[in-house]
Structure formats: C-alpha cells, structure tokens
Design a protein around this motif. Sequence first.
Motif, PDB file in Angstrom:
ATOM      1  N   HIS A   1      22.147  10.680  -4.405  1.00  0.00           N
ATOM      2  CA  HIS A   1      20.570  10.825  -5.883  1.00  0.00           C
ATOM      3  C   HIS A   1      19.159  11.575  -5.146  1.00  0.00           C
ATOM      4  CE1 HIS A   1      22.338   7.699  -8.736  1.00  0.00           C
ATOM      5  NE2 HIS A   1      22.482   7.293  -7.428  1.00  0.00           N
ATOM      6  N   PRO A   2      20.090  12.637  -4.374  1.00  0.00           N
ATOM      7  CA  PRO A   2      19.514  13.207  -3.503  1.00  0.00           C
ATOM      8  C   PRO A   2      17.486  14.222  -4.386  1.00  0.00           C
ATOM      9  CG  PRO A   2      20.372  14.667  -4.098  1.00  0.00           C
ATOM     10  CD  PRO A   2      20.825  13.581  -5.043  1.00  0.00           C
ATOM     11  N   GLU A   3      17.422  13.912  -5.731  1.00  0.00           N
ATOM     12  CA  GLU A   3      16.541  14.012  -7.161  1.00  0.00           C
ATOM     13  C   GLU A   3      15.435  12.311  -6.759  1.00  0.00           C
ATOM     14  OE1 GLU A   3      19.391  11.149  -9.203  1.00  0.00           O
ATOM     15  OE2 GLU A   3      19.798  13.423  -7.587  1.00  0.00           O
ATOM     16  N   ALA A   4      15.974  11.833  -6.165  1.00  0.00           N
ATOM     17  CA  ALA A   4      14.797  10.844  -6.090  1.00  0.00           C
ATOM     18  C   ALA A   4      13.881  10.782  -5.000  1.00  0.00           C
ATOM     19  CB  ALA A   4      15.856   9.768  -5.914  1.00  0.00           C
ATOM     20  N   LEU A   5      14.039  11.885  -4.145  1.00  0.00           N
ATOM     21  CA  LEU A   5      13.112  11.798  -3.278  1.00  0.00           C
ATOM     22  C   LEU A   5      12.768  13.273  -3.394  1.00  0.00           C
ATOM     23  CD1 LEU A   5      15.419  10.598  -2.115  1.00  0.00           C
ATOM     24  CD2 LEU A   5      15.119  11.590   0.386  1.00  0.00           C
ATOM     25  N   LEU A   6      11.365  12.941  -2.797  1.00  0.00           N
ATOM     26  CA  LEU A   6      10.226  14.527  -3.203  1.00  0.00           C
ATOM     27  C   LEU A   6      11.109  15.483  -2.059  1.00  0.00           C
ATOM     28  CD1 LEU A   6       6.463  12.924  -2.151  1.00  0.00           C
ATOM     29  CD2 LEU A   6       7.704  13.491  -4.588  1.00  0.00           C
TER      30      LEU A   6
ATOM     31  N   THR B   1       0.802  -1.270  -0.140  1.00  0.00           N
ATOM     32  CA  THR B   1      -0.252   0.411   0.300  1.00  0.00           C
ATOM     33  C   THR B   1       0.551   1.553   0.054  1.00  0.00           C
ATOM     34  OG1 THR B   1      -0.253   0.078   2.638  1.00  0.00           O
ATOM     35  CG2 THR B   1      -2.237  -1.408   1.030  1.00  0.00           C
ATOM     36  N   ASN B   2       0.267   1.997  -0.266  1.00  0.00           N
ATOM     37  CA  ASN B   2       0.910   3.607  -0.769  1.00  0.00           C
ATOM     38  C   ASN B   2       1.088   4.414   0.766  1.00  0.00           C
ATOM     39  OD1 ASN B   2       1.827   5.692  -1.692  1.00  0.00           O
ATOM     40  ND2 ASN B   2      -0.426   6.449  -2.936  1.00  0.00           N
ATOM     41  N   LEU B   3       2.561   5.309   0.868  1.00  0.00           N
ATOM     42  CA  LEU B   3       2.699   6.031   1.937  1.00  0.00           C
ATOM     43  C   LEU B   3       3.260   7.390   1.696  1.00  0.00           C
ATOM     44  CD1 LEU B   3       5.953   4.443   3.474  1.00  0.00           C
ATOM     45  CD2 LEU B   3       4.854   3.656   1.102  1.00  0.00           C
ATOM     46  N   ASP B   4       3.183   7.566   2.645  1.00  0.00           N
ATOM     47  CA  ASP B   4       4.222   9.149   2.483  1.00  0.00           C
ATOM     48  C   ASP B   4       5.674   8.807   2.556  1.00  0.00           C
ATOM     49  OD1 ASP B   4       2.731  11.387   3.182  1.00  0.00           O
ATOM     50  OD2 ASP B   4       2.286  10.834   5.183  1.00  0.00           O
ATOM     51  N   GLN B   5       6.140   9.288   1.267  1.00  0.00           N
ATOM     52  CA  GLN B   5       7.752   8.984   1.231  1.00  0.00           C
ATOM     53  C   GLN B   5       8.704   8.478   2.021  1.00  0.00           C
ATOM     54  OE1 GLN B   5      10.414  10.990  -1.779  1.00  0.00           O
ATOM     55  NE2 GLN B   5       9.939   9.662  -3.139  1.00  0.00           N
ATOM     56  N   PHE B   6       8.814   7.152   2.569  1.00  0.00           N
ATOM     57  CA  PHE B   6       9.740   6.610   3.391  1.00  0.00           C
ATOM     58  C   PHE B   6       9.095   6.756   4.970  1.00  0.00           C
ATOM     59  CE2 PHE B   6      13.747   7.535   0.156  1.00  0.00           C
ATOM     60  CZ  PHE B   6      13.672   6.241   0.431  1.00  0.00           C
ATOM     61  N   ALA B   7       7.851   6.450   4.761  1.00  0.00           N
ATOM     62  CA  ALA B   7       7.254   7.387   5.920  1.00  0.00           C
ATOM     63  C   ALA B   7       7.490   8.646   6.977  1.00  0.00           C
ATOM     64  CB  ALA B   7       7.846   5.947   7.108  1.00  0.00           C
ATOM     65  N   THR B   8       7.693   9.326   6.283  1.00  0.00           N
ATOM     66  CA  THR B   8       7.988  10.727   6.724  1.00  0.00           C
ATOM     67  C   THR B   8       6.422  11.676   6.467  1.00  0.00           C
ATOM     68  OG1 THR B   8      10.486  10.068   5.920  1.00  0.00           O
ATOM     69  CG2 THR B   8       9.577  12.993   6.214  1.00  0.00           C
ATOM     70  N   GLY B   9       5.474  11.593   7.554  1.00  0.00           N
ATOM     71  CA  GLY B   9       4.706  12.392   7.209  1.00  0.00           C
ATOM     72  C   GLY B   9       3.485  12.100   8.201  1.00  0.00           C
ATOM     73  N   LEU B  10       2.616  12.358   7.755  1.00  0.00           N
ATOM     74  CA  LEU B  10       1.073  12.143   8.641  1.00  0.00           C
ATOM     75  C   LEU B  10      -0.175  12.236   8.132  1.00  0.00           C
ATOM     76  CD1 LEU B  10       2.105  13.667  12.393  1.00  0.00           C
ATOM     77  CD2 LEU B  10       2.204  11.354  11.205  1.00  0.00           C
ATOM     78  N   VAL B  11       0.473  12.773   6.707  1.00  0.00           N
ATOM     79  CA  VAL B  11      -0.840  13.252   5.452  1.00  0.00           C
ATOM     80  C   VAL B  11      -1.350  12.549   4.386  1.00  0.00           C
ATOM     81  CG1 VAL B  11      -1.029  15.546   6.107  1.00  0.00           C
ATOM     82  CG2 VAL B  11       0.819  14.825   4.711  1.00  0.00           C
ATOM     83  N   GLY B  12      -0.385  11.472   3.949  1.00  0.00           N
ATOM     84  CA  GLY B  12      -0.913  11.018   2.891  1.00  0.00           C
ATOM     85  C   GLY B  12      -0.227  11.361   1.652  1.00  0.00           C
ATOM     86  N   THR B  13       0.037  12.325   1.787  1.00  0.00           N
ATOM     87  CA  THR B  13      -0.176  13.114   0.603  1.00  0.00           C
ATOM     88  C   THR B  13       1.335  12.966  -0.286  1.00  0.00           C
ATOM     89  OG1 THR B  13       0.586  15.543   1.750  1.00  0.00           O
ATOM     90  CG2 THR B  13      -2.177  14.833   0.701  1.00  0.00           C
ATOM     91  N   ARG B  14       2.472  12.854   0.205  1.00  0.00           N
ATOM     92  CA  ARG B  14       4.363  12.450   0.134  1.00  0.00           C
ATOM     93  C   ARG B  14       4.393  11.280  -0.814  1.00  0.00           C
ATOM     94  NH1 ARG B  14       6.230  15.450   6.067  1.00  0.00           N
ATOM     95  NH2 ARG B  14       5.537  17.491   5.715  1.00  0.00           N
ATOM     96  N   SER B  15       3.670  11.240  -1.738  1.00  0.00           N
ATOM     97  CA  SER B  15       3.852  10.168  -2.422  1.00  0.00           C
ATOM     98  C   SER B  15       4.171  10.588  -3.681  1.00  0.00           C
ATOM     99  CB  SER B  15       3.004   8.562  -2.266  1.00  0.00           C
ATOM    100  OG  SER B  15       3.345   7.549  -3.289  1.00  0.00           O
TER     101      SER B  15
END
Length: 597
Positions: free
Chosen positions: A324-329, A120-134
């Motif tokens: 590869h910092p560009e790989a992260l939001l 299932t989808n998640l905030d990237q690297f589990a960094t967030g409480l909103v669910g929009t950071r994917s």
Amino acid sequence: MNTTTINLDLPSLRKAYLSGEQTPARVIAHLLERAREFDHHNLWIHRATEAELAPYLERLAHSRPEDLPLYGVPFAVKDNIDVAGMDTTAACEAYRYRPERHAAVVAALVEAGAIPLGKTNLDQFATGLVGTRSPEPWGACRNSINPDFVSGGSSSGSAVAVALGLASFALGTDTAGSGRVPAAFNNLVGLKPTLGRLSVRGVVPACQSLDCVSVFARSAEQARTVLQVASAPDAEDPWQKPQPTGRRPIPHQFRVGVPADAQLTFDSEEARQLFQNNLADLQALGGEPVEIDFQPFLDAASLLYEGPWVSERYLATRPLIDQHPEALLPVTRSIISQGATPSAADAFAAQYQLRKLKALADRIWEQVDLVLTPTTPGIYTIEAVNADPVTLNSRLGIYTNFMNLLDYSAVSVPAGFLANGLPLGCTLFAPAFQDEALLALAARLHPHTVDRVGALTDALDSPPFEATEGTIDVLVCGAHLSGLPLNHQLTDRYGTLVETTETAAAYRMYLLDGGPPFRPGLIRDTEAGVALPVEIWRLPADQFGSFVDGIPAPLGIGKVELADGRWVSGFICEPIGLESARDITSLGGWRGYLASQ
C-alpha cells in the motif's frame, strides 16, 4: 494555586500535591480543557479521553505523593511509542493498531505515578526533522512560539506539548536528531540518552539499531529525573545495554571541543553569534575551548541517509510500502523506498567505513571532556520547507545525524532567541553513558541563555546538581594532593578535583616511616584532634579498585568526617603505623609539613 496558573515543573507540582493545594484529577482536567486552545498547532494525534485517564487517576487516588516519584505528573507520548489502549499510528492511518501493553519506558513512568495525556504528532514513521511530514487529518505540527515556523521533528508534537504547558515532560524518539531539533525550536531541554540506555520495546522501529527514546523537559534537572525512572532494565529488549559501573566525571575546569570555524554552518550571522555567546557562557562556567577537526563527525553523519542504514527504515515498513505505497506521504515513501536497493556488500562496506570514522572521532576524547555544537544551523518557515522539503530537512541534521552512529550521549540546551523571537539550541555531547554529567553541565548553562520555559512566561527553574552516578568520592590528605608526586594516580584514572575542604576537628596527622614518596597517616582522635586541610577527588567507580589496590600498608581507605558533618571515603592509617611515626598535626596538614622542610 489557581488552576489557570498551574506550574508544571516537577518540584512545583509535587509541592502542590503534598500540600493538598492540587489533585491529579484537577490538574488533568485543567490541561485537557486548556489543550483545546491550541488545536491549530496540530500537536496531537490522539488526546486521551476521560475514560482512558480514569484508571490512572483511580490508582493515584489510593496512593500517596510521597510514595511515587512522578505522582500525578502529566506527560505526552510520541505516537510511535505504545500506550496501552491508545492507538499507535506513526502518523500513518493504514498502520494503525491498538497495543495491549505499554512500551517499556511508558510502563516505568506510569509505575512511578506519571499520567499519559495522549499521543503526539510526528513526521510520518519518524522520517524527518521538520514536523511537517504528517498527513491529514493531523497535518504539519506548528511551532509553539510562532505557528508560521516548523516545530522541528520528528518528535514535533511532544516538544510543542511541553513548550505550551500541556505536559510536564514528553517522550520522543531520536535516531538522527528527532529529539534535539524540536527541543531547540521550542526553547526546551532535549535529552538524547546513550543509545541502548532506555528500552525500545514497544517503539515503532525507524532504524532499529540506532533508535533511542528521547526526553523533552523544562529543565535539565527534570530531564534527569525522568531519565532515571525510565532507565528500568527490560529483559525483553535485546537492544538495551547494561549501564557501566563507572562514569567519567566532567571536571569543574573542563576542556570543551569546538569545531574549526570553517567546519561550522550557520544560516545567519545572528545564529553564529548565539553560538559564540553559548561558548562564552561555557567559558565562564570553567570551560577551556579546544579547536577540533570536525570532519570525521560530518563524514559519519552522511552515512545515515546516503548509506545502507536507510534499509532499516525499509525493513520496518516493508509490508506497508510494498502493498500500500499510497498510504505514505510521497516524501516519506521516496526516502524509505531507497532502502530496498542496498546490498549486503554495501552494508558491510558502510560498517567498515563507520568503524574507521569512529576511531578517528573517538581520538577527540583524549583532548576534550565534551564537545559543543549548534543544534541546527537555523530555523525555517513551514512555507519554506514545503517549497524545498528535502534540502532544508537535510540541513537540519548537520549536527545531529552522526550521534547514534558514533554512540555518543547528547543534550540540546536552549541557546537564546533570534531577533524574530524564535529560539535556537546548542548541543553538548560526550561519550556513551555521560548522560547525567552532560545534564549537570546543561543545568548550569541553561540560566545563562534564557530565563523562561518554552513558549510560556513561566520563569526558568534550573537548579545546579552534581552528577555522581557511577563515581566514588575519595578524600586525600598527602602525596595524592594536587601537584604532588602521587596525584597522577588519580588523574590517570580520570579523577577530577571536587573540592578543597577540611576534616572535622577530630584528626591528627603523622609522618610515616619510609619514602620517597613520603606519606602522612591520618588518625581519628576526638579528644585531641584538630581540623586538617584535605581534597576530595571524584573517580569513576570502575577505577576505584585498582586505585585502592596500590595503597601500601599501614594506609587504607575508610570513612573520614568532614567539617560540615559529611562522611566520605578517604585515607586513614592503622594504629601500628604510628609506632615510629612523627606527629606533625601542629604544622597544619601535609602541605604545611612540606613547607616546613
């Protein structure tokens, strides 16, 4: 059972399998077909294929429902938890890998008969409480009830899968609220177990010293079932803790801590009223509100992102973020990159500060049995979060960020609905390893707040249950009864009164020599015995030995039969004690004797 109305409650599903009304293959086929209706919610990173599911179904075809506690139960897995043969991405394409082994918790659930339906989808690297950071191609996970609103994160897709009836339960992670916030926003029970109770082997680290696997469930009882299966010991996990021998029971008449009004934060009067309703419901269930100073908890929460613990996030992703910092939001990268700067001195200073705050916070357990807070101050639209992603995300962690830092167990329970139809949650928390005790209380609270599951029309099924794990019930019949001289020997050991009842009609009572305090002796006599009044007290199991050690001869602990046929541990008397004792059976028990004096 018609496949268009499959009820995914664990008891209902089990009944359908036992009767032959359903098979795992038919249920899974139905869920995969139905899942396509909700693609716009962006809840999956990978939905299992028929080929991937075939080995699980083949195994169940040669098993019986009676032999596996989770036979044929479909579940979803957050995509930072390994499922063998399914890629793990943590919502970052550049991080993608294919594990050969299940994460330990997944392995335990599969061994019990459960079937993983996908990642299932998640905030990237589990960094967030909103669910929009994917990032694309997955995108923001949308709320199960109103897609314009956030699903909560970081375990966004796991909550939405259960709320939409696509899985019976789901696994998430909860380092700072990632299991409780999505549960609150999707009308589910969200269990954050005690830190270290469930193995985190096979879980992509966020803050490794604070990470724990969480459970999204339709009811507290079902969360308990999943928790107990998933709690399998894992010798390969250095972070897992052994469960203690004893657990402190929550009394039927309990003290519930509530933050002072000035320390509570809400986004609306409507949200405040829901919380007040939750408190009133707890009072109706036997809770006595006790105002507490919530500042130590709030100060601990600020350490999570303002202190050096963010360095753990940096350690978990350092090769990727450095090369590869560009790989992260951008928002994920900006948060994690802060972890590169704290020094060892910063880390020790923060640990010292946390130790002081925990000492202050732990004093509260001398006053209360548990604490009630909102799970979040409110809920936001995706548009609002995109416009102010950091501030609103941080606001959602006010009541959640401190929990693992202070080593508490917690469960988010549906709190009811706002006028716009969106749900909120309330949180019950207590010291470590009080998971089952909190779930038992949550099972009683839940039907007071809502009557349906998730975003479905399914009626809530939340049966009450007793949390007896790590406890021993003791029958008392004399000076240990409530209000009598030796009752403190139970209460000093965190004993709580479970019930007042009677023995089977097979006992006689004698006044023994000695005293004060004066004591009765209970003797089994199936020919001339009568039913006598007694109390059942529940003790933490690790307190039972010291309690028994203080019992003088000729008394001891044996098994006593109750009027309903149960046998419990309780006070009995050796026959030698009756040589100069007086038969007081006719007085109707020890209180009857005292009244006669």
